[in-house]
Write a protein that holds these residues in place. Structure first.
Motif, PDB file in Angstrom:
ATOM      1  N   VAL A 341       0.685  -1.356  -0.016  1.00 14.16           N
ATOM      2  CA  VAL A 341       0.227  -0.073   0.047  1.00 14.16           C
ATOM      3  C   VAL A 341       1.036   1.295  -0.014  1.00 14.16           C
ATOM      4  O   VAL A 341       2.091   1.384   0.370  1.00 14.16           O
ATOM      5  CB  VAL A 341      -0.852   0.033   1.257  1.00 14.16           C
ATOM      6  N   ASP A 342       0.251   2.475  -0.504  1.00 13.75           N
ATOM      7  CA  ASP A 342       0.828   3.597  -0.393  1.00 13.75           C
ATOM      8  C   ASP A 342      -0.044   4.449   0.335  1.00 13.75           C
ATOM      9  O   ASP A 342      -1.138   4.522   0.087  1.00 13.75           O
ATOM     10  CB  ASP A 342       1.277   4.290  -1.761  1.00 13.75           C
ATOM     11  N   GLN A 343       0.516   5.674   1.051  1.00 13.09           N
ATOM     12  CA  GLN A 343      -0.138   6.384   1.851  1.00 13.09           C
ATOM     13  C   GLN A 343      -0.984   7.601   0.800  1.00 13.09           C
ATOM     14  O   GLN A 343      -1.658   8.521   1.392  1.00 13.09           O
ATOM     15  CB  GLN A 343       0.611   7.161   2.882  1.00 13.09           C
ATOM     16  N   ARG A 344      -0.652   7.475  -0.341  1.00  8.76           N
ATOM     17  CA  ARG A 344      -1.125   8.399  -1.188  1.00  8.76           C
ATOM     18  C   ARG A 344      -2.580   8.262  -1.297  1.00  8.76           C
ATOM     19  O   ARG A 344      -3.238   9.617  -1.589  1.00  8.76           O
ATOM     20  CB  ARG A 344      -0.562   8.244  -2.640  1.00  8.76           C
ATOM     21  N   GLY A 345      -3.113   7.280  -1.426  1.00  8.85           N
ATOM     22  CA  GLY A 345      -4.587   7.062  -1.277  1.00  8.85           C
ATOM     23  C   GLY A 345      -5.128   6.638  -2.599  1.00  8.85           C
ATOM     24  O   GLY A 345      -4.606   6.276  -3.543  1.00  8.85           O
ATOM     25  N   LEU A 393      -1.982  -5.900   7.114  1.00 14.41           N
ATOM     26  CA  LEU A 393      -3.376  -5.791   7.592  1.00 14.41           C
ATOM     27  C   LEU A 393      -3.500  -5.068   8.597  1.00 14.41           C
ATOM     28  O   LEU A 393      -4.638  -4.577   9.057  1.00 14.41           O
ATOM     29  CB  LEU A 393      -3.932  -7.110   7.497  1.00 14.41           C
ATOM     30  N   ARG A 394      -2.312  -5.270   9.656  1.00 11.38           N
ATOM     31  CA  ARG A 394      -2.644  -4.485  10.944  1.00 11.38           C
ATOM     32  C   ARG A 394      -2.087  -3.173  11.038  1.00 11.38           C
ATOM     33  O   ARG A 394      -2.259  -2.549  12.105  1.00 11.38           O
ATOM     34  CB  ARG A 394      -1.851  -5.426  11.973  1.00 11.38           C
ATOM     35  N   SER A 395      -1.533  -2.559   9.898  1.00 13.22           N
ATOM     36  CA  SER A 395      -1.106  -1.082  10.081  1.00 13.22           C
ATOM     37  C   SER A 395      -2.341  -0.112   9.395  1.00 13.22           C
ATOM     38  O   SER A 395      -3.324  -0.340   8.782  1.00 13.22           O
ATOM     39  CB  SER A 395      -0.158  -1.153   8.971  1.00 13.22           C
ATOM     40  N   PRO A 396      -2.401   1.007  10.271  1.00 16.08           N
ATOM     41  CA  PRO A 396      -3.189   1.950   9.577  1.00 16.08           C
ATOM     42  C   PRO A 396      -3.207   2.540   8.191  1.00 16.08           C
ATOM     43  O   PRO A 396      -4.008   2.994   7.442  1.00 16.08           O
ATOM     44  CB  PRO A 396      -2.992   3.340  10.541  1.00 16.08           C
ATOM     45  N   GLU A 397      -1.820   2.236   7.507  1.00 17.79           N
ATOM     46  CA  GLU A 397      -1.602   2.584   6.291  1.00 17.79           C
ATOM     47  C   GLU A 397      -2.551   1.693   5.305  1.00 17.79           C
ATOM     48  O   GLU A 397      -2.571   2.049   4.278  1.00 17.79           O
ATOM     49  CB  GLU A 397      -0.044   2.598   6.010  1.00 17.79           C
ATOM     50  N   PHE A 398      -2.630   0.501   5.875  1.00 18.03           N
ATOM     51  CA  PHE A 398      -3.419  -0.455   4.953  1.00 18.03           C
ATOM     52  C   PHE A 398      -4.933   0.446   4.830  1.00 18.03           C
ATOM     53  O   PHE A 398      -5.649   0.427   3.721  1.00 18.03           O
ATOM     54  CB  PHE A 398      -3.574  -1.809   5.806  1.00 18.03           C
ATOM     55  N   CYS A 399      -5.582   0.680   5.757  1.00 20.18           N
ATOM     56  CA  CYS A 399      -6.718   1.402   5.824  1.00 20.18           C
ATOM     57  C   CYS A 399      -6.549   2.718   4.734  1.00 20.18           C
ATOM     58  O   CYS A 399      -7.505   3.037   4.163  1.00 20.18           O
ATOM     59  CB  CYS A 399      -7.447   1.846   7.073  1.00 20.18           C
ATOM     60  N   ALA A 400      -5.490   3.185   4.863  1.00 17.46           N
ATOM     61  CA  ALA A 400      -5.216   4.574   4.236  1.00 17.46           C
ATOM     62  C   ALA A 400      -5.493   4.353   2.542  1.00 17.46           C
ATOM     63  O   ALA A 400      -5.966   5.467   1.912  1.00 17.46           O
ATOM     64  CB  ALA A 400      -3.949   5.281   4.575  1.00 17.46           C
ATOM     65  N   ALA A 401      -5.276   3.245   2.080  1.00 13.53           N
ATOM     66  CA  ALA A 401      -5.245   3.001   0.755  1.00 13.53           C
ATOM     67  C   ALA A 401      -6.709   3.296   0.243  1.00 13.53           C
ATOM     68  O   ALA A 401      -6.667   3.833  -0.944  1.00 13.53           O
ATOM     69  CB  ALA A 401      -5.153   1.563   0.382  1.00 13.53           C
ATOM     70  N   CYS A 402      -7.670   3.261   0.789  1.00 15.34           N
ATOM     71  CA  CYS A 402      -9.007   3.587   0.448  1.00 15.34           C
ATOM     72  C   CYS A 402      -9.640   4.591   1.342  1.00 15.34           C
ATOM     73  O   CYS A 402     -10.610   5.387   0.719  1.00 15.34           O
ATOM     74  CB  CYS A 402     -10.000   2.072   0.531  1.00 15.34           C
ATOM     75  N   HIS A 403      -9.085   4.842   2.455  1.00 20.16           N
ATOM     76  CA  HIS A 403      -9.890   5.783   3.219  1.00 20.16           C
ATOM     77  C   HIS A 403      -8.871   7.239   3.358  1.00 20.16           C
ATOM     78  O   HIS A 403      -8.896   7.924   4.168  1.00 20.16           O
ATOM     79  CB  HIS A 403     -10.062   5.416   4.680  1.00 20.16           C
ATOM     80  N   LYS A 404      -8.497   7.492   2.041  1.00 22.82           N
ATOM     81  CA  LYS A 404      -7.833   8.700   1.759  1.00 22.82           C
ATOM     82  C   LYS A 404      -8.150   8.804   0.177  1.00 22.82           C
ATOM     83  O   LYS A 404      -7.802   8.010  -0.495  1.00 22.82           O
ATOM     84  CB  LYS A 404      -6.425   8.682   2.376  1.00 22.82           C
TER      85      LYS A 404
END
Length: 712
Positions: A341-345, A393-404
């Motif tokens: 994943v990347d924090q770019r969103g 899967l346990r990282s907030p960056e994982f969620c960031a892929a779509c929630h940004k």
């Protein structure tokens, strides 16, 4: 003694000792000549070598067939092994202890342990939820030890009898016969496995985009999208190949075998599950395709409909914009197969399709295939864990892929514009800390722990505030604010999902694992500030204060053009008569009113109407986008949110009529709705009436106060 036949094949002649027992030489000849002995030793060698391969070798069709052969042959030969061991012990147990016999006794002990643990492991793989770690370890260690001891025992026995075999043709012949039989059995087993592996039908689940597959024309002007078959989303597969939908779909299968039944039930009514098939999304997507080109809807599909996206269904040749698996939205596999994943969103993730076990895809249609795949996964779980249990899967960056999210120039033809962004809101909040004891991330709050879990993956030693033996799993309902659509669609388990979500919105959820960090009570509090007394005829100023107490992101967050939270404030006289009201719901239009008879105007001043947390996008010409046309968004207006641990104030001016009986009671409620009613009326005008479910309002917090009236 020995004699030979006309074709020189040795024939064993029994020789007995003076006590009537067979001599050691005779017993040795009989043992080496035994077909059963050759078969048992060949199986033990095969079992040991196959076990070693399963431990160290790569995952493949051949490995799975080896496991099946290892298990099936182990069951089939169990009785012959027991018979042979009984006969062998009866024959040799009175002889003097030699190196060969010592190795034999050790082999017997470890062989019994290997067989017993093998039976337990097989039973657990067939009928349990997982293979126990202790039994698995015992079977591996004892099995490998048996392999070494079989070789050592045979070598020691051969070395002991080799001098006698030089003079005894019958013994020599029996030993050669043993070697030939054993080699034949091993060769037949290996050859059978090789043929089965070569002939086993395999399906290719990946393929390049077809020649007539369209690319979004405008997006190809931008280097970051050029040539990407999934543009203008950043979501992509590891090799930019298409993936057949059946590889990513089939989430119900994760629960039908009993393994992840609880988690599957939690996911079924979740927002992740209905992300692609809910009526508002489908209606907006259809308008997007009509306004632009079908290929551009891939921008939405990266997060909402990955199965269709990676199947190549978001194409001009599929105007329905759907594919098998659309009704799963973000499926188990689509989420757990994300490898980068990347924090770019904007769905900036890489999906690595999993390696499927034999029968796994076909398991949806047949009990035999289900039994096969479940057995293989439980008995040989390494690849399953590697594909689905990534630390990412346990990282907030994982969620960031779509929630940004942001709207790129390739989409709006204007320039990059920010969209919803829960990740950066959290990252800049007080809930994000360098101290692991106080740092809270997305899943700490939205994936509460489910105690007394039956899931085979329960417990997590590497997680903060967790333990490998805590007996819990993370709730996969992703409880937040999506309580309307599950009831509209009557998804399985919607009643439980709605109850959990409404309790969450009201701040009634208790998460024991966060008890020493997270405050109790509502997510956002509501307080009233005013003078404690007034006179009839005065104008009273009432300040309503909202504080974002618990949310790790802005309050509110998400798609601000249709999510709504607002203050409904009412003033009553001493007899209960209504003096004034702000933020009521119109009984006919079901829209928010600033004051009676006046529909709320977005962006009103902080001392007019009522406080509504919201925003509205506008296009490049300044036109309001009231139907969620984010592909046209170039800016926004009227944004009003509350940052984490911050507050916002709204002023209500109450004119108290002369002669009003006191005291004046002020009742304020912080209300929540998932959708702006106007959005529903414009985009899905018949959804509520056809489903019989009309959008509810949930009270998040409330406050009450009194103003005493002095004088006449």
């Amino acid at each position: 003694m020995s004699s030979t036949t006309s074709n020189d094949r040795p024939k064993v002649t029994k020789v007995t000792t003076p006590g009537g027992m067979a001599s050691p030489k005779a017993m040795a000849r009989a043992g080496w000549a035994s077909v059963l002995a050759a078969g048992v030793s060949a199986y033990l060698l095969f079992a040991g070598v196959s076990g070693l391969w399963l431990w160290l070798g790569p995952f493949s069709v051949a490995s799975q067939l080896i496991l099946l052969a290892h298990s099936v042959l182990g069951l089939l030969i169990l009785v012959p092994v027991v018979v042979y061991l009984w006969r062998h012990i009866r024959t040799w147990y009175r002889q003097k202890l030699t190196a060969a016999m010592f190795l034999g006794w050790a082999l017997l002990a470890l062989g019994v342990l290997a067989m017993a643990s093998g039976l337990v492991v097989t039973w657990q793989a067939l009928f349990g939820l997982r293979v126990g770690d202790l039994w698995d370890w015992l079977h591996l260690v004892s099995g490998l030890a048996v392999l070494g001891l079989v070789v050592a025992h045979l070598v020691a026995a051969w070395l002991r009898r080799r001098p006698a075999a030089v003079r005894d043709l019958a013994l020599a012949g029996a030993m050669r016969s043993f070697g030939r039989r054993q080699g034949a059995y091993l060769a037949a087993s290996i050859a059978g496995l090789l043929v089965a592996a070569l002939l086993w039908p395999t399906a290719s689940y990946r393929h390049p985009p077809p020649d007539d597959y369209s690319l979004p024309a405008y997006a190809q002007n931008f280097e970051e999208y050029r040539g990407n078959p999934f543009a203008p989303t950043f979501a992509r597969t590891d090799d930019l190949q298409m993936v057949r939908p059946e590889l990513l779909a089939g989430s119900r299968g994760c629960g039908s075998a009993g393994c992840h039944a609880q988690i599957t039930d939690e996911w079924l009514p979740s927002a992740h599950r209905f992300s692609a098939m809910n009526a508002p999304f489908q209606a907006v997507q259809k308008r997007f395709a009509e306004d632009r080109e079908v290929a551009e809807t891939r921008y939405c599909a990266g997060c909402h409909d990955p199965i269709s996206l990676f199947a190549g269904a978001k194409d001009l040749h599929n105007l329905s914009l759907s594919a098998p698996g659309m009704d799963e939205g973000i499926s188990c596999v689509a989420c757990h197969a994300i490898s980068e994943v990347d924090q770019r969103g904007n769905a900036d993730y890489v999906l690595t399709p999993p390696e499927k076990y034999l029968g796994e895809v076909a398991a949806r249609d047949g009990a035999a295939a289900r039994l096969l795949s479940d057995f293989l996964i439980r008995a040989y779980p390494g690849q399953h864990l590697a594909d689905y249990d990534r630390n990412l899967l346990r990282s907030p960056e994982f969620c960031a892929a779509c929630h940004k999210q942001f709207i790129p120039e390739a989409l709006n033809r204007f320039g990059m514009v920010e969209g919803q962004n829960q990740y950066d809101e959290w990252k800049n909040s007080h809930w994000h800390s360098d101290d692991p004891e106080t740092d809270l991330s997305c899943r700490d709050c939205h994936m509460r722990l489910v105690r007394e879990s039956t899931d085979p993956g329960r417990g997590e030693g590497g997680d903060r505030r967790r333990g490998a033996d805590d007996g819990a799993h993370r709730h996969h309902g992703f409880i937040a604010t999506n309580f309307f659509i599950p009831e509209v669609m009557k998804l399985e388990g919607w009643e439980r999902q709605v109850a959990l979500t409404e309790a969450w919105i009201r701040g009634e959820s208790v998460l024991p694992e966060l008890g020493d960090i997270w405050p109790e009570g509502p997510v956002a509090s509501l307080d009233l500030i005013h003078d404690g007394s007034a006179q009839a005829g005065d104008q009273v100023e009432v300040r309503a204060v909202i504080q974002n107490r618990k949310a790790g992101h802005n309050f509110i967050t998400g798609p601000l053009d249709f999510v709504r939270s607002w203050i409904h404030l009412s003033a009553f006289d001493g007899d209960g008569g209504l003096l004034a009201e702000w933020g009521a719901i119109d009984p006919k239009s079901r829209r928010i009113l600033d004051v009676e008879g006046l529909e709320h105007t977005i962006g009103n001043p902080r001392d007019e109407g009522t406080l509504v947390l919201e925003a509205l996008p506008i296009d490049g010409e300044g036109r309001e986008l009231r139907e969620h046309q984010l592909w046209q968004k170039a800016g926004g207006k009227g944004k009003r949110v509350v940052f984490p641990q911050y507050s916002d104030t709204h002023i209500f001016r109450l004119q108290i009529p002369p002669g009003t009986p006191g005291p004046v009671r002020i009742v304020a409620e912080l209300q929540y709705r998932r959708y702006r009613q106007e959005f529903l009326d414009l985009v899905v005008p018949d959804m509520e009436s056809e489903s019989g479910v009309y959008q509810p309002t949930v009270t998040q917090a409330s406050a009450r106060s009194e103003i005493s009236l002095d004088g006449p």
